[in-house]
Design an enzyme around this catalytic site. Structure first.
Site, PDB file in Angstrom:
ATOM      1  N   CYS A 355       0.818  -1.227  -0.002  1.00  0.00           N
ATOM      2  CA  CYS A 355       0.000  -0.021  -0.100  1.00  0.00           C
ATOM      3  C   CYS A 355       0.902   1.203   0.071  1.00  0.00           C
ATOM      4  O   CYS A 355       0.331   2.348  -0.232  1.00  0.00           O
ATOM      5  CB  CYS A 355      -0.932   0.082   1.378  1.00  0.00           C
ATOM      6  SG  CYS A 355      -1.872  -1.389   1.662  1.00  0.00           S
TER       7      CYS A 355
HETATM    8  O1  KQY Z   1      -4.023  -0.354   2.736  1.00  0.00           O
HETATM    9  C1  KQY Z   1      -4.240   0.753   2.112  1.00  0.00           C
HETATM   10  N1  KQY Z   1      -4.072   0.690   0.731  1.00  0.00           N
HETATM   11  C2  KQY Z   1      -4.432   2.138   2.505  1.00  0.00           C
HETATM   12  C3  KQY Z   1      -4.964   2.033   3.961  1.00  0.00           C
HETATM   13  C4  KQY Z   1      -5.162   3.442   4.353  1.00  0.00           C
HETATM   14  C5  KQY Z   1      -5.357   3.534   5.638  1.00  0.00           C
HETATM   15  C6  KQY Z   1      -5.489   5.028   6.240  1.00  0.00           C
HETATM   16  N2  KQY Z   1      -5.438   5.214   7.613  1.00  0.00           N
END
Ligand code: KQY
Length: 363
Positions: A355
């Protein structure tokens, strides 16, 4: 740089798979204290570790807000390029562009709409105006032409095989906070046009309904064309069991864009993890940001690894399944080094190594 008024598919472009050669990796520096505990200092150290690991294999660029430029520059090794890119938070996979290539080796990028994982319906913070501009700034920095996609999509909500297939989840792409006016068929058509794919495999759910509404990158991914890896637990008492079993069944019965039945491998899940009181007490409370409570589930997964040139970067958690997860990846990526790092600090923020990274293909 130009904004192109057609679509990647119409122009003969496709999104390559993550394992295809990279020109480099993009990341964004963490700092917001309502998501990252203790003023984001522990998270910044984790970012240094991930960026340094990837920089052994390919160029890494770190986008930073202006007030963090000097600090990030001082903390990161010289091998990491640091550039000013204002942002609201640090999830480059979701905020950043998706790059597409054609057979001549040209590279362009797709700029999705971004609304912080659900906008005013169930988004995670407000505002997200700086995030919205990140792909456009990357296009300018790199001198790359840009497609502006007319719908909300995050990079962590899909995986491509580079040969015409995408995997995603219904929970995320059909969620009311993203594209409530689009039907499933219209979303499929946009995925085809902007990723250059011809087949969508719809899984049902992910494992983080509160954070991303079930991004696929925590539960399944391609490891090469025709071969997928799915998160799995044998423990029927685990709350994730039903979710993972449902997805596994779909994958075992799916064919890809080329008509191949998928070869499905499984990846263990780390034992369920929850936030400690110490971890949540360091997070600022801000109205409009998802609050963190001790005892809440931390969305940890080994499927959320990152493939870079010659290596695979895998989060580990001090969990009984760490060694098995690394062994699975070494078996599935025999020519690459499996690099592990402690992943807990990143998952405390709601995501994982996949992420926070975005590959730019070499083209
Ligand atoms: O897992 C993701 N792709 C992003 C998560 C965002 C979390 C923000 N607190």
């Amino acid at each position: 740089m130009a904004t192109i008024d057609s679509t990647p598919q119409a122009d003969g472009f496709r999104m390559p798979a993550e394992w295809e050669p990279h020109a480099g990796t993009w990341m964004l520096w963490p700092q917001r204290p309502d998501n990252w505990r203790d003023g984001a200092k522990p998270a910044q150290r984790a970012w240094v570790e991930v960026a340094s690991a990837i920089a052994r294999f390919e160029p890494v660029t770190m986008g930073v807000n202006p007030d963090q430029f000097e600090n990030a520059r001082a903390m990161l090794p010289d091998s990491v390029r640091v550039v000013e890119i204002s942002n609201n938070d640090s999830w480059m996979r979701d905020i950043g562009p998706s790059f597409v290539v054609n057979d001549a080796g040209d590279v362009r990028l797709v700029h999705w709409h971004f609304n912080a994982w659900g906008g005013l319906f169930d988004g995670l913070y407000f505002p997200w105006d700086k995030d919205e501009l990140v792909p456009r700034k990357i296009a300018e920095i790199e001198g790359i032409d840009r497609y502006r996609a007319p719908f909300v999509l995050e990079g962590g909500s899909f995986h491509v095989d580079g040969e015409g297939t995408v995997i995603t989840t219904e929970e995320c792409l059909l969620s009311p906070g993203r594209n409530p006016d689009l039907t499933r068929e219209e979303i499929e058509a946009y995925l085809a046009e902007y990723l250059g794919i011809s087949k969508v495999i719809w899984l049902k759910r992910g494992i983080d309904p509160e954070e991303t509404n079930g991004h696929v990158d925590d539960v399944a991914c391609f490891v090469r064309p025709g071969v997928v890896l799915a998160g799995w637990t044998e423990d029927e008492g685990d709350w994730r069991y039903e979710i993972l079993a449902e997805n596994l069944e779909i994958l075992k019965n799916a064919t890809d864009a080329k008509g191949r039945p998928l070869e499905v491998h499984t990846m263990p899940m780390p034992n369920t993890m929850t936030y400690t009181a110490e971890e949540t007490s360091g997070v600022d409370v801000v109205e409009g940001t998802l609050p963190r409570e001790a005892g809440d589930e931390v969305p940890a997964s080994y499927v959320n690894f990152y493939v870079c040139n010659d290596a695979v970067v895998l989060p580990i958690f001090g969990d009984a399944h760490d060694a098995e997860a690394a062994a699975v990846l070494q078996r599935l990526f025999p020519g690459r080094e499996v690099v592990t790092f402690p992943g807990r600090e990143i998952v405390l923020g709601g995501g994982n190594v996949h992420c926070i990274t975005q590959q730019q293909p070499r083209g």
